[in-house]
Write an enzyme that holds these catalytic residues in place. Structure first.
Site, short mmCIF file in Angstrom:
data_model
loop_
_atom_site.label_atom_id
_atom_site.label_comp_id
_atom_site.label_asym_id
_atom_site.label_seq_id
_atom_site.Cartn_x
_atom_site.Cartn_y
_atom_site.Cartn_z
N LYS A 81 0.74 -1.28 0.18
CA LYS A 81 0.08 -0.04 0.36
C LYS A 81 0.46 0.91 -0.09
O LYS A 81 0.63 2.44 -0.86
CB LYS A 81 -0.96 -0.53 1.42
N THR A 82 1.84 0.48 1.19
CA THR A 82 2.07 2.46 0.88
C THR A 82 3.41 2.41 0.32
O THR A 82 3.82 3.92 -0.88
CB THR A 82 3.55 2.59 2.11
N ASP A 126 -2.09 6.54 6.09
CA ASP A 126 -1.91 5.14 6.55
C ASP A 126 -3.34 4.96 7.52
O ASP A 126 -3.23 5.12 8.44
CB ASP A 126 -0.68 4.80 7.12
N THR A 175 -6.05 -1.13 6.76
CA THR A 175 -6.02 -3.06 6.83
C THR A 175 -7.54 -3.45 6.64
O THR A 175 -8.09 -5.10 6.63
CB THR A 175 -5.64 -3.73 7.95
N ARG A 234 7.34 -7.69 1.76
CA ARG A 234 8.22 -7.77 3.20
C ARG A 234 8.10 -8.44 3.88
O ARG A 234 9.68 -8.42 3.73
CB ARG A 234 7.50 -6.82 4.41
#
Ligand code: ADE
Length: 351
Positions: A81-82, A126, A175, A234
């Site tokens: 997302k980021t 976020d 989320t 990640r």
């Protein structure tokens, strides 16, 4: 990012810095810091539909010389997302300011940020589902009319001032799309969920990152890391760095399958890629609640963990691989999870 917990998700309350301006690329600022994040849409691996939709929206906005519509991304932690927000800012050639829902306590916190944005700039929020109600309501006219009314003082001294804002682009990340209020959700023109990545995509990511880290990796080594990364880039990148250390100190520096297996055993990552907290979560339901059904708050209390961490970080992948089910009466561990632990299945538990 430096303080990532082994479970990969962000702890509740992390990112509580009110504002983190990203006007300088950290990769350019810090010597020896190698960013593994892709910088452009063409370098992005996976999420093909999302990437195509974004490419079209970006190109159309560029041709019209207009800012993009506001964008909402929904996904478990670590799926990009980021990274996508940074890429969008880069592709549009605008600055990006980063903040998070819990960091914004009052309308004034947001006002300070909004009034500093220039035409087309991107504001990334976020954990937008954790925005306090007062801030959320402050955001509505900002998103819709690019203006905000700020009230100074109280009672008879109250004065209102209307601030005109530059046409900015809000990128929200969550989320938990279900926790967003309908009025907020409806103000985003683009809404995309990111899925867990396939093993093949994660292999490509591992290979790309290995090139950036200047470490040799063979096909089986890349596949073993990919397969144990819970569908999450990640995690690929974090495990790759641990395996690189292991290969350098205990091997010949080359990442092969046997080195990956030894390094991941030391990391507490099992055959399926489950980490300590995943296993504790499953074992709690099995040992204390006979496999369930059991409510999330009871599991959290037994584990002494935040229920948000379990719901956001642990459960999505366990649901995806079919190790737990969510029923109306609570969480239930499946036969596959019992088999993974080599546990006997009691007669009548599943049939
Ligand atoms: N590194 C982390 N996520 C990535 C992605 N989706 N594509 C390429 N490199 C990545």
């Amino acid at each position: 990012m430096g303080n990532q917990s082994p479970q990969e998700g962000k702890a509740v309350g992390e990112d509580s810095v009110a504002l983190l301006s990203n006007k300088v690329d950290p990769a350019e600022e810090t010597p020896h810091f190698i960013s593994l994040r892709p910088k452009s849409l063409k370098d992005y691996i996976g999420q093909a539909e999302v990437i195509e939709a974004l490419s079209i929206a970006i190109e159309a906005a560029r041709q019209r010389k207009e800012p993009l519509d506001h964008i909402l991304f929904h996904a478990p932690p670590g799926l990009g997302k980021t990274t996508l927000a940074h890429i969008i800012a880069g592709e549009m050639g605008v600055n990006m300011t980063v903040t998070s829902g819990p960091a914004l306590e009052k309308g004034g916190d947001l006002l300070g940020i909004l009034t500093h944005l220039e035409e087309g700039d991107l504001l990334f929020i976020d954990e937008i589902h954790r925005l306090p109600k007062v801030v959320e309501e402050f955001l509505y006219p900002a998103m819709e009319d690019f203006a905000v009314d700020f009230i100074f003082d109280k009672g008879v001294h109250a004065r209102s001032h209307r601030y005109r804002l530059a046409r900015f682009v809000l990128v929200g990340a969550t989320t938990r799309a279900g926790l967003l209020s309908a009025p907020l959700r409806e103000r985003f023109g683009i809404f995309r969920s990111l899925d867990f990545y396939s093993d093949e995509e994660l292999v490509q990511i591992a290979r790309r990152s290995a090139v950036l880290l200047n470490v040799e990796i063979d096909t089986d080594g890349a596949y073993e890391i990919a397969r144990r990364s819970r569908g999450t880039p990640r995690i690929v990148n974090r495990l790759l760095k641990r395996v690189r250390d292991f290969a350098q100190v205990r091997g010949d520096g080359i990442i092969r399958k046997d080195i990956v297996c030894k390094a991941l055993e030391l990391e507490g990552v099992d055959e399926k890629g489950l980490a300590v907290l995943d296993r504790k979560y499953l074992k709690t339901i099995i040992d204390f609640y006979k496999g369930g059904p059991v409510g999330i708050e009871a599991i959290a209390a037994t584990l002494q963990e935040e229920s948000d961490t379990l719901v956001d970080v642990v459960e999505p992948y366990l649901l995806k691989i079919g190790f737990v089910n969510r029923t109306s009466s609570g969480r239930k561990v499946t036969e596959e999870a019992y088999r993974h632990f080599g546990l006997p299945i009691q007669q009548g538990l599943f049939r």
